[in-house]
Motif scaffolding. Structure first.
Motif, PDB file in Angstrom:
ATOM      1  N   ARG A   1      13.687  -6.231 -30.842  1.00  0.00           N
ATOM      2  CA  ARG A   1      12.304  -5.759 -30.929  1.00  0.00           C
ATOM      3  C   ARG A   1      11.502  -6.448 -32.024  1.00  0.00           C
TER       4      ARG A   1
ATOM      5  N   GLY B   1      18.322  -0.301 -24.587  1.00  0.00           N
ATOM      6  CA  GLY B   1      17.495  -0.448 -23.396  1.00  0.00           C
ATOM      7  C   GLY B   1      16.794  -1.773 -23.290  1.00  0.00           C
ATOM      8  N   ASP B   2      16.235  -2.276 -24.405  1.00  0.00           N
ATOM      9  CA  ASP B   2      15.507  -3.541 -24.335  1.00  0.00           C
ATOM     10  C   ASP B   2      15.994  -4.602 -25.312  1.00  0.00           C
ATOM     11  N   GLY B   3      16.805  -4.242 -26.301  1.00  0.00           N
ATOM     12  CA  GLY B   3      17.374  -5.240 -27.205  1.00  0.00           C
ATOM     13  C   GLY B   3      16.465  -5.581 -28.366  1.00  0.00           C
TER      14      GLY B   3
ATOM     15  N   GLY C   1      14.162   1.621 -33.893  1.00  0.00           N
ATOM     16  CA  GLY C   1      15.322   0.842 -33.496  1.00  0.00           C
ATOM     17  C   GLY C   1      16.378   0.851 -34.576  1.00  0.00           C
TER      18      GLY C   1
ATOM     19  N   GLN D   1      18.160 -13.479 -26.503  1.00  0.00           N
ATOM     20  CA  GLN D   1      16.949 -12.984 -27.156  1.00  0.00           C
ATOM     21  C   GLN D   1      16.794 -13.563 -28.557  1.00  0.00           C
TER      22      GLN D   1
ATOM     23  N   SER E   1      24.427  -1.776 -23.105  1.00  0.00           N
ATOM     24  CA  SER E   1      23.647  -2.394 -22.032  1.00  0.00           C
ATOM     25  C   SER E   1      22.823  -3.592 -22.497  1.00  0.00           C
ATOM     26  N   VAL E   2      22.589  -3.720 -23.814  1.00  0.00           N
ATOM     27  CA  VAL E   2      21.742  -4.818 -24.298  1.00  0.00           C
ATOM     28  C   VAL E   2      22.531  -5.879 -25.050  1.00  0.00           C
TER      29      VAL E   2
END
Length: 260
Positions: free
Chosen positions: A147, A143-145, A39, A62, A54-55
């Motif tokens: 981590r 994609g998922d932000g 990341g 988060q 996108s994140v």
């Protein structure tokens, strides 16, 4: 630090797994080995590069949920030698450091007086506090932000609002000054997400105090770089550049004193 990260991972906080703690017989000094998490940690990339578009909108929530998970960690499960740092002690600590430098700074004098006048009540129960919860100390993936949360060397027991306030300081917005929550979103969005995750209310006055305390902490830290440079301990350009950033913190402190 390794023991703390293990406790956090057991509690479900987003941290990397510690797989080995260096032992004296290894003759490698102090340290530990963690599983690598891919990341990005560079704030300007996270805030500007297209691969994070996108994140980016989800990161405030988060971060708030990660903070809530950290603060919910049972203090009985973390190393017993973590220091307890309350607002009164922190004000006194940084005033002592400032005075030791011997360089009068009127804005800091005024800000210390403000901090004395606005001390919040001590938390009823100390929580685990990261102490440096901000961009640069988190790993974010496209994609998922979010981590993982990194860098636990100054973790302590104290007021959980300290972490939320530290994230909102102007230096960690990296140019996005109108987005207080790490240059990603509003202070209100951060607080709302945190309250939903933690099940507690955040007192705006307490948040403002810790933003003042955070700006003071950064100002005193930058001022210390001047002593390093002048004394010859470290004559690198980096030390001199950080030392001049005291003026930025002075402006931040004045804005907070004026209520903006």
């Amino acid at each position: 630090e390794a023991a703390l990260v293990r406790a956090l991972r057991a509690a479900g906080a987003p941290v990397a797994e510690v797989v080995y703690t260096v032992q004296p017989e290894d003759a490698l000094g102090d340290g530990f080995v963690m599983i690598r998490i891919p990341g990005e940690t560079i704030p300007r990339k996270i805030l500007r590069d297209a691969e994070f578009d996108s994140v980016r909108g989800a990161l405030v929530g988060q971060l708030a949920r990660a903070a809530a998970k950290i603060h919910a960690t049972d203090p009985a499960t973390v190393p017993a030698n973590l220091r307890v740092a309350g607002p009164r002690g922190m004000v006194d600590e940084f005033r002592g450091r400032y005075e030791a430098y011997g360089v009068p700074r009127p804005v800091l004098e005024l800000a210390f007086r403000w901090l004395d006048d606005h001390l919040p009540a001590e938390p009823a129960r100390p929580h685990l506090v990261h102490g440096d919860f901000r961009h640069g100390n988190v790993i974010v993936g496209p994609g998922d932000g979010l981590r993982a949360v990194l860098d636990w060397e100054i973790a302590h027991l104290g007021d959980p609002v300290e972490d939320l306030a530290w994230l909102c300081l102007p230096p960690w917005r990296f140019g996005n000054l109108d987005l207080p929550a790490g240059g990603l979103g509003t202070r209100e969005a951060l607080v709302q997400a945190y309250e939903e995750a933690a099940g507690t209310q955040v007192d705006p006055a307490r948040l403002r105090f810790w933003e003042m305390m955070g700006s003071m902490r950064w100002a005193v830290g930058c001022a210390g770089m001047l002593e390093w440079f002048r004394s010859g301990r470290d004559r690198t350009v980096e030390r001199a550049m950080i030392a001049r950033r005291v003026s930025e913190s002075e402006m931040d402190l004045m804005r907070l004193i004026c209520g903006s």
